[in-house]
Scaffold this motif. Sequence first.
Motif, PDB file in Angstrom:
ATOM      1  N   MET A   1       0.844  -1.195   0.000  1.00 39.30           N
ATOM      2  CA  MET A   1       0.000   0.000   0.000  1.00 39.30           C
ATOM      3  C   MET A   1       0.880   1.246   0.000  1.00 39.30           C
ATOM      4  SD  MET A   1      -3.126  -0.930   2.610  1.00 39.30           S
ATOM      5  CE  MET A   1      -2.037  -1.256   3.995  1.00 39.30           C
ATOM      6  N   SER A   2       0.409   2.292  -0.684  1.00 40.16           N
ATOM      7  CA  SER A   2       1.123   3.562  -0.675  1.00 40.16           C
ATOM      8  C   SER A   2       0.111   4.693  -0.679  1.00 40.16           C
ATOM      9  CB  SER A   2       2.042   3.672  -1.890  1.00 40.16           C
ATOM     10  OG  SER A   2       1.306   3.974  -3.063  1.00 40.16           O
ATOM     11  N   GLN A   3       0.613   5.896  -0.391  1.00 38.51           N
ATOM     12  CA  GLN A   3      -0.263   7.061  -0.338  1.00 38.51           C
ATOM     13  C   GLN A   3      -0.812   7.431  -1.702  1.00 38.51           C
ATOM     14  OE1 GLN A   3       2.064  10.091   1.581  1.00 38.51           O
ATOM     15  NE2 GLN A   3       1.609   9.313   3.629  1.00 38.51           N
ATOM     16  N   ASN A   4      -0.225   6.925  -2.755  1.00 40.75           N
ATOM     17  CA  ASN A   4      -0.657   7.278  -4.107  1.00 40.75           C
ATOM     18  C   ASN A   4      -1.591   6.240  -4.716  1.00 40.75           C
ATOM     19  OD1 ASN A   4       0.942   9.640  -4.153  1.00 40.75           O
ATOM     20  ND2 ASN A   4       2.753   8.415  -4.647  1.00 40.75           N
ATOM     21  N   GLN A   5      -1.943   5.217  -3.964  1.00 39.54           N
ATOM     22  CA  GLN A   5      -2.842   4.197  -4.480  1.00 39.54           C
ATOM     23  C   GLN A   5      -4.277   4.453  -4.028  1.00 39.54           C
ATOM     24  OE1 GLN A   5      -0.577   0.671  -3.039  1.00 39.54           O
ATOM     25  NE2 GLN A   5      -0.773  -0.071  -5.154  1.00 39.54           N
ATOM     26  N   ILE A   6      -5.223   4.085  -4.901  1.00 38.11           N
ATOM     27  CA  ILE A   6      -6.644   4.188  -4.582  1.00 38.11           C
ATOM     28  C   ILE A   6      -7.116   2.827  -4.087  1.00 38.11           C
ATOM     29  CG2 ILE A   6      -8.960   4.643  -5.475  1.00 38.11           C
ATOM     30  CD1 ILE A   6      -7.627   6.318  -7.695  1.00 38.11           C
ATOM     31  N   PRO A   7      -7.586   2.736  -2.838  1.00 42.87           N
ATOM     32  CA  PRO A   7      -8.121   1.450  -2.350  1.00 42.87           C
ATOM     33  C   PRO A   7      -9.494   1.176  -2.953  1.00 42.87           C
ATOM     34  CG  PRO A   7      -8.253   3.129  -0.638  1.00 42.87           C
ATOM     35  CD  PRO A   7      -7.564   3.769  -1.793  1.00 42.87           C
ATOM     36  N   VAL A   8      -9.706  -0.033  -3.426  1.00 40.60           N
ATOM     37  CA  VAL A   8     -10.932  -0.389  -4.143  1.00 40.60           C
ATOM     38  C   VAL A   8     -11.606  -1.575  -3.462  1.00 40.60           C
ATOM     39  CG1 VAL A   8     -11.915  -1.148  -6.350  1.00 40.60           C
ATOM     40  CG2 VAL A   8      -9.958   0.432  -6.330  1.00 40.60           C
ATOM     41  N   VAL A  25      -8.476  -4.321 -11.813  1.00 37.36           N
ATOM     42  CA  VAL A  25      -7.907  -3.533 -10.722  1.00 37.36           C
ATOM     43  C   VAL A  25      -6.515  -4.045 -10.366  1.00 37.36           C
ATOM     44  CG1 VAL A  25      -8.144  -3.002  -8.248  1.00 37.36           C
ATOM     45  CG2 VAL A  25     -10.125  -2.790  -9.766  1.00 37.36           C
ATOM     46  N   ALA A  26      -6.346  -5.357 -10.377  1.00 40.54           N
ATOM     47  CA  ALA A  26      -5.054  -5.955  -9.997  1.00 40.54           C
ATOM     48  C   ALA A  26      -3.934  -5.562 -10.956  1.00 40.54           C
ATOM     49  CB  ALA A  26      -5.193  -7.472  -9.939  1.00 40.54           C
ATOM     50  N   LYS A  27      -4.268  -5.208 -12.195  1.00 26.53           N
ATOM     51  CA  LYS A  27      -3.258  -4.854 -13.196  1.00 26.53           C
ATOM     52  C   LYS A  27      -2.781  -3.408 -13.079  1.00 26.53           C
ATOM     53  CE  LYS A  27      -5.106  -8.049 -16.687  1.00 26.53           C
ATOM     54  NZ  LYS A  27      -5.798  -8.125 -18.007  1.00 26.53           N
ATOM     55  N   GLU A  28      -3.532  -2.565 -12.357  1.00 28.15           N
ATOM     56  CA  GLU A  28      -3.228  -1.136 -12.340  1.00 28.15           C
ATOM     57  C   GLU A  28      -2.383  -0.772 -11.124  1.00 28.15           C
ATOM     58  OE1 GLU A  28      -4.040   0.766 -14.896  1.00 28.15           O
ATOM     59  OE2 GLU A  28      -5.035  -0.972 -15.825  1.00 28.15           O
ATOM     60  N   PRO A  29      -1.180  -0.217 -11.317  1.00 27.38           N
ATOM     61  CA  PRO A  29      -0.301   0.073 -10.183  1.00 27.38           C
ATOM     62  C   PRO A  29      -0.823   1.152  -9.240  1.00 27.38           C
ATOM     63  CG  PRO A  29       0.616   0.937 -12.244  1.00 27.38           C
ATOM     64  CD  PRO A  29      -0.541   0.081 -12.610  1.00 27.38           C
ATOM     65  N   GLY A 255     -13.552   1.651 -19.117  1.00 24.00           N
ATOM     66  CA  GLY A 255     -14.510   2.572 -18.516  1.00 24.00           C
ATOM     67  C   GLY A 255     -14.561   2.445 -17.006  1.00 24.00           C
ATOM     68  N   VAL A 256     -14.469   1.206 -16.496  1.00 27.99           N
ATOM     69  CA  VAL A 256     -14.475   0.987 -15.046  1.00 27.99           C
ATOM     70  C   VAL A 256     -13.255   1.638 -14.397  1.00 27.99           C
ATOM     71  CG1 VAL A 256     -14.296  -0.755 -13.223  1.00 27.99           C
ATOM     72  CG2 VAL A 256     -15.832  -1.138 -15.162  1.00 27.99           C
ATOM     73  N   ILE A 257     -12.081   1.403 -14.969  1.00 27.38           N
ATOM     74  CA  ILE A 257     -10.850   1.964 -14.407  1.00 27.38           C
ATOM     75  C   ILE A 257     -10.877   3.491 -14.467  1.00 27.38           C
ATOM     76  CG2 ILE A 257      -8.347   2.069 -14.642  1.00 27.38           C
ATOM     77  CD1 ILE A 257      -9.487  -0.607 -13.559  1.00 27.38           C
ATOM     78  N   LEU A 258     -11.347   4.035 -15.578  1.00 32.08           N
ATOM     79  CA  LEU A 258     -11.473   5.490 -15.684  1.00 32.08           C
ATOM     80  C   LEU A 258     -12.402   6.038 -14.604  1.00 32.08           C
ATOM     81  CD1 LEU A 258     -11.045   8.181 -17.232  1.00 32.08           C
ATOM     82  CD2 LEU A 258     -13.038   7.567 -18.620  1.00 32.08           C
ATOM     83  N   ALA A 259     -13.533   5.362 -14.385  1.00 32.55           N
ATOM     84  CA  ALA A 259     -14.502   5.823 -13.387  1.00 32.55           C
ATOM     85  C   ALA A 259     -13.910   5.789 -11.979  1.00 32.55           C
ATOM     86  CB  ALA A 259     -15.761   4.969 -13.452  1.00 32.55           C
TER      87      ALA A 259
END
Length: 277
Positions: A1-8, A25-29, A255-259
């Motif tokens: 986890m880092s401060q720059n990550q969005i928890p989903v 989601v798992a593919k996006e850093p 579209g999901v990742i963009l949202a």
Amino acid sequence: MSQNQIPVIVNGATGKMGREIVKAVAKEPDLILMGAIARNPEVQGKDAGEIAGLSEPLEVPITNQLEPMLGYVAGERQMLPGVMVDVTHPDVVYDNVRSAIAYGIRPVVGTTGLSPEQLRDLGDFAEKASTGCLVIPNFSIGMVLLQQAAVAASKYFDHVEIIELHHNQKADAPSGTAVQTAQMLAEMGKTYNQQQVEETEKIAGARGGLAEEGIRIHSIRLPGLIAHQEVIFGAPGQIYTLRHDTSDRTCYMPGVILAIRQVQKLKSLVYGLEKIL
């Protein structure tokens, strides 16, 4: 986890859409899967990555406890605000979204079936909480382009009907996408399909459902379909047909990742993918 990550949190994580979202989601850093919610008792405690078909586990156990997970993610102050992607069922989506907003978690809603009254209520709640919320009837970029083309065509055609086709496990009809398309056409300020003769339905519903401004919507439910829509315009001597077909649910993932990323910037409810493109 880092401060720059969005928890989903993925709510509905073991459904067909949910599994694709877990993989995306798992593919996006810049994203990190923090929670996977599902009601099915057979998957409780199993790893969300393994259920989704990933080669390695994500070390995120599936649970049916939404509110504790919302509270947990809301308490992770060292990270960006959390996002809940809801792909569940029309019967529970309203309560899910309201709960997420109450915890300060930003909802991205792919579940259709919210009534106009529920949307207004959620919009008021999100605005009072200054919490972004995205309600997306269809995450496909291609569908957004179809709708824009339909709006452009409506300037020149006075007769139009919509046919939407989905798999037979879809609980609501018509689809949220078809309803949204009819609403967009109605916003052009004209009434369509002026009646030429007095129609009689020999079987109730044969002419489809009557949406806004005289637009008919026809719903088809069959195994083998995923999600498809036709908008058919008619005029003397010509037919103009717009159609969008999906062959794989991966088409929704951009579209999901963009949202997920864009809802971080919002302070109220926004309806429709086209609003964030």
